[in-house]
Design an enzyme around this catalytic site. Structure first.
Site, short mmCIF file in Angstrom:
data_model
loop_
_atom_site.label_atom_id
_atom_site.label_comp_id
_atom_site.label_asym_id
_atom_site.label_seq_id
_atom_site.Cartn_x
_atom_site.Cartn_y
_atom_site.Cartn_z
N ASN A 69 0.86 -1.19 0.00
CA ASN A 69 0.00 0.00 0.00
C ASN A 69 0.89 1.24 0.00
O ASN A 69 1.45 1.61 1.03
CB ASN A 69 -0.89 -0.01 1.25
CG ASN A 69 -1.74 1.25 1.36
OD1 ASN A 69 -1.86 2.00 0.39
ND2 ASN A 69 -2.32 1.49 2.51
N TRP A 70 1.02 1.85 -1.17
CA TRP A 70 1.90 3.02 -1.28
C TRP A 70 1.25 4.28 -0.75
O TRP A 70 1.88 5.33 -0.70
CB TRP A 70 2.34 3.22 -2.74
CG TRP A 70 3.20 2.11 -3.27
CD1 TRP A 70 3.63 1.01 -2.58
CD2 TRP A 70 3.73 1.98 -4.59
NE1 TRP A 70 4.40 0.21 -3.39
CE2 TRP A 70 4.48 0.78 -4.63
CE3 TRP A 70 3.65 2.76 -5.74
CZ2 TRP A 70 5.14 0.35 -5.78
CZ3 TRP A 70 4.30 2.33 -6.89
CH2 TRP A 70 5.05 1.14 -6.90
N LYS A 71 -0.03 4.18 -0.39
CA LYS A 71 -0.76 5.34 0.13
C LYS A 71 -0.59 6.54 -0.82
O LYS A 71 -0.44 6.35 -2.02
CB LYS A 71 -0.29 5.68 1.54
CG LYS A 71 -0.22 4.48 2.47
CD LYS A 71 -0.09 4.89 3.89
CE LYS A 71 0.22 3.69 4.75
NZ LYS A 71 -0.04 3.89 6.15
N HIS A 105 -9.63 0.98 4.62
CA HIS A 105 -8.37 1.23 5.33
C HIS A 105 -8.65 2.19 6.48
O HIS A 105 -9.47 3.10 6.34
CB HIS A 105 -7.34 1.82 4.36
CG HIS A 105 -5.95 1.84 4.93
ND1 HIS A 105 -5.56 2.80 5.83
CD2 HIS A 105 -4.89 1.01 4.77
CE1 HIS A 105 -4.30 2.56 6.19
NE2 HIS A 105 -3.88 1.47 5.55
N GLU A 116 -7.14 4.65 7.56
CA GLU A 116 -6.96 6.07 7.24
C GLU A 116 -8.21 6.62 6.55
O GLU A 116 -8.59 7.78 6.74
CB GLU A 116 -5.70 6.25 6.38
CG GLU A 116 -4.44 6.06 7.21
CD GLU A 116 -3.23 5.59 6.43
OE1 GLU A 116 -3.22 5.67 5.19
OE2 GLU A 116 -2.27 5.14 7.08
N GLU A 139 -5.57 -4.82 10.65
CA GLU A 139 -4.60 -3.73 10.80
C GLU A 139 -4.94 -2.93 12.06
O GLU A 139 -5.73 -1.97 11.98
CB GLU A 139 -4.66 -2.81 9.59
CG GLU A 139 -4.30 -3.47 8.29
CD GLU A 139 -3.67 -2.49 7.33
OE1 GLU A 139 -2.54 -2.73 6.92
OE2 GLU A 139 -4.28 -1.47 7.00
N GLY A 158 2.08 2.51 10.74
CA GLY A 158 3.01 3.63 10.57
C GLY A 158 3.69 4.08 11.86
O GLY A 158 4.32 5.13 11.90
N SER A 205 3.20 -1.82 10.57
CA SER A 205 4.64 -1.78 10.85
C SER A 205 5.36 -3.10 10.57
O SER A 205 6.29 -3.46 11.28
CB SER A 205 4.90 -1.32 12.29
OG SER A 205 4.41 0.00 12.48
N GLY A 227 2.73 -0.97 4.38
CA GLY A 227 2.75 0.45 4.05
C GLY A 227 4.19 0.94 3.89
O GLY A 227 4.80 0.80 2.82
N GLY A 228 4.75 1.48 4.95
CA GLY A 228 6.07 2.11 4.91
C GLY A 228 7.14 1.25 4.23
O GLY A 228 7.90 1.75 3.38
C1 PEP Z 1 -0.86 0.28 5.83
O1 PEP Z 1 -0.75 1.35 5.27
O2 PEP Z 1 -1.82 -0.44 5.59
C2 PEP Z 1 0.18 -0.11 6.79
C3 PEP Z 1 0.06 -1.26 7.39
O3 PEP Z 1 1.20 0.76 6.98
P1 PEP Z 1 2.60 0.47 7.72
O4 PEP Z 1 3.13 -0.82 7.19
O5 PEP Z 1 3.47 1.63 7.41
O6 PEP Z 1 2.31 0.36 9.19
#
Ligand code: PEP
Length: 256
Positions: free
Chosen positions: A11-13, A96, A98, A168, A174, A215, A236-237
């Site tokens: 997930n590049w957001k 998600h 967010e 999640e 994040g 994370s 994500g990250g």
């Molecule tokens: C996400 O954006 O779904 C996510 C899990 O982010 P991260 O891996 O950065 O925690």
């Protein structure tokens, strides 16, 4: 040992210009296209889907979108429909945290979107997870169960086979504070899988993938993916850097 094929989704957001996204995809391809044991899904911003589709054309990689609208088309300025995505994508991330926190996504809208996505042959990756407050109040199981049941309303067992759930925990996204493998697995095994069993029957529930997100990185991925009911990750990250994402995917391949 699980019979479910591991899956890792990036997930590049809201990151990467078209140029940057092209470069990242280019950097990922040589390693990722060799890994057949894992279903790999890239979810770049909408603006990169068309180009990414061309870049991955000769590979088994799949594309996903990060959101969509539930209406087929019409006066919804700024929104993207399922049929627009279906030109490029196999998957779509829905609900998600967010989007739930900042853009008013609810279980009801996630459910509407899931029905529309499925009608267009898009596989929903439905995100659920509790906030820090809910976690500390001991409400995790109840929150996650409600999110699953309401988001999956009126989904048939046949349709469910094309749905992926991503657990999640909001406090883990994040923050660098991943859930422990045991803690995450407990939610997957003792909360989400039983709901899926109740809704769709044991056989379908056993075949459905439940990803963990929050994370995940090159260091902790192996331990997380080794758990009985963690079937891969939504990343994500760590998906924004080629080396880190390739390492996470390799960790998933090794859990087979
Ligand atoms: C996400 O954006 O779904 C996510 C899990 O982010 P991260 O891996 O950065 O925690």
């Amino acid at each position: 040992m699980t019979a479910r094929k591991p899956m890792v989704a990036a997930n590049w957001k809201m990151n990467k210009t078209a140029f940057e996204a092209r470069e990242l995809t280019q950097a990922l391809l040589p390693e990722l296209k060799k890994i057949e044991a894992v279903d790999i899904v890239l979810c770049p911003p909408f603006t990169n889907l068309s180009l990414a589709c061309e870049q991955i054309a000769e590979t088994d990689l799949k594309l996903g979108a990060q959101n969509m609208h539930w209406q087929e088309k019409g006066a919804f300025t700024g929104e993207i429909s399922a049929s627009m995505l279906a030109d490029f994508c196999d998957y779509v991330i829905l609900g998600h945290s967010e989007r739930r926190q900042m853009f008013g996504e609810t279980n009801e809208t996630v459910n509407k979107k899931a029905h529309t996505a499925l009608a267009h042959d898009l596989k929903p990756i439905i995100c659920v997870g509790e906030s820090l407050e809910q976690n500390q109040a001991g409400e995790t199981a109840q929150v996650v169960e409600t999110q699953c049941r309401e988001s999956l309303q009126a989904i048939t067992p046949e349709q469910a086979q094309n749905i992926v759930i991503a657990y999640e925990p909001v406090w883990a996204i994040g923050t660098g504070l991943a859930a422990t493998p045991e803690g995450a697995n407990e939610v997957h095994r003792d909360v989400i899988r039983p709901v899926l069993r109740d809704l769709f029957g044991a056989e379908i529930a056993e075949g459905m993938r439940i990803l963990y997100g929050g994370s995940v990185n090159a260091e902790n991925a192996g331990e997380l993916f080794a758990m009985s009911d963690i079937d891969g990750g939504l990343i994500g990250g760590a998906s924004l850097k080629a080396d880190a994402f390739v390492a996470v995917v390799k960790a998933a391949a090794e859990t087979l």
